[in-house]
Design a protein around this motif. Sequence first.
Motif: not given
Length: 672
Positions: A208-218
């Motif tokens: 989802d759109f949040d993953d594009l930030l959260v998973k990039t950071l992770r």
Amino acid sequence: MARDYTIQRVPRQTESQIDYAAELNPQQFAAVTAPPGPALVIAGAGSGKTRTLTYRVAYLLDNGIKASNILLLTFTNKAAREMLDRVEQLVPQDTRDIWGGTFHSVGNRILRRHAELLGWQRGFTIMDREDQKDLMSSVLADSDEDTKAFRFPKPQVLLDVISLAQNTGEELEELVAWRYPYFDHLREPIKRLAKAYEDKKRETNSMDFDDLLVKTLRLLKENPALCESYQRQFEFVLVDEYQDTNHIQAELIDLLAAKHRNVMVVGDDAQSIYSWRGADFRNILEFPERYEGAQVYKIETNYRSVPEILDLANRAIASNREQFRKELEPHRPEREMLPALIPVHDPNTQAAFVAQRILELRDEGIELEEIAILYRAHFHSMEIQMELTNRGIPFVITSGLRFFEQAHIKDVAAFMKFTCNRRDEVAFKRMVKMLPGIGQKSADKLWGEWLRSPLATAETVENFSEVMSGFSVPSKGKSTWEQLAYTLDELVDGEGKPRPPADMIPSIVEGVYDDYLRSKFSNYDSRKQDISQLERYSEKFESIEEFLSQLSLLAGQDAVGATRQEPDKEAVTLSSIHQAKGLEWRAVFVVWLSDGMFPNSRVIEDDDDGTGLEEERRLFYVSVTRAKDELYLLHPLVWPNAHNGEVLQRPSRFLEEIPSDFMEEWRVGTGW
């Protein structure tokens, strides 16, 4: 021992021939030509923030920085495109290699290269909101959670809770406890569902759109070598609207800029107004502390508004303790017209004044599309929408649907419509589908049972529950079905006739709708306020038929207007202040400037440390700085209430903080 060896950059002549000193004002020039290192640019409203960022990128290219070594982060694709297009016009270098775009688009670009390191394939699907709802519905269906014993949050609400926790960095259980206290008993089930939703995304190769930030950071945290390669690449990091960054975005910026520390963030702390969606005001306020030696540049020349409006704006924000102090300086000459302070008797007078003054402004040469009406909450616009509709003044709404088109307003109206017209199939099915376990098929069957009952054709109905209790209702919805029937009983009087609308609405909300509202919508409080406003509007009607007719007529006129209106047709803008940020109009009306309305009553009651009130004051500052030529500040003196008479309204404390000689008071009389 390894030896460090650095290849020096070969300086070259500026190829673009830009005369930066001539094309920028001194404050902009200082920021654009800042030496390497961390920099915070406080760009006041209307001060040319985009121009400053654009020229900064051009300046870097002119000084030999490769396009691929520049990362430009924005909040909208439109902003990124405009800046990069402008850079391309300014310099002869090829700018296509600049990493420019929204945080999400840059995250997507990185994840497409390395998704397999997180357990996803590179061809992962990015889900939109509807996709997310479908996936969460599937998770709910597969789970062992008991959603039948009580009103369980709908998929959209669960997604909003999970999203807010991710963007704020808060623990899910803690966030539920203080932001969604009515779901406190569901903290553990929600946590389990969040885990199941995450597993389902991996299983279906979806993000989802949040993953594009959260998973990039992770990804970057878990893969140091990969992270270092991006840190080496991005020699210069530039960030637009930094005051709107959340916990994840700020951490991502810090990580990518860690090697070179050439990070320039541009924003205005006085326009930080999005804490409700996860933005953290502390990010911009504490930037100089996180980046030792950071230079702070202030851009204070305003090119938008006349001096009289800027004087008021400067006073409006002065009371905030936590801020970077600045004074907006006018570039435009004086207009010799002070902002107008307009006390009006009640909301209807407020609406009448706004409508009449709009027509006068049009006659004075200000087109309707150059006029805006701004408000703190969507329900503040209800009387104004009705007045503009009745006078035939076209308007567009940027803050959502028109008041009477909203789902929760139509939901409440469905109960009332069915009470008046027991052959109204649409109202009946809308009403019963709000109950747990009742979908389209069940609603069709229940409608058939209703038509076969004696109540469908009876002249009056005194007791709905007596007959409806025998209907075949899915087990999941039995208890709420009984409550629905009892609620319908309350909507009629002793003779079986519909009660006045102002008596109906509280019964509908308290009977069954409040629980549905909590579980269906994440913005429960604001929708509840809308319904309260609908109740107050209904107090002027004794007849439910007249009230419903008025709603239908207004909705019908709205629909006709929306159908006929061409995209470029002249129309007034109605907008919440949150939606208006970044926009400007020649004339602006800010309405409902009454304590409890603006600032919001919940902030006044719950603001222990003053941070909420300071954000409300920043919101007021944003509203007044949208005006270029004329500013009208309105506050009703009373709020009519059928139960308590006229409730006195105190002017907003934000108005009382501004010296009287910065405004001209208008005394409004009525000709009726």
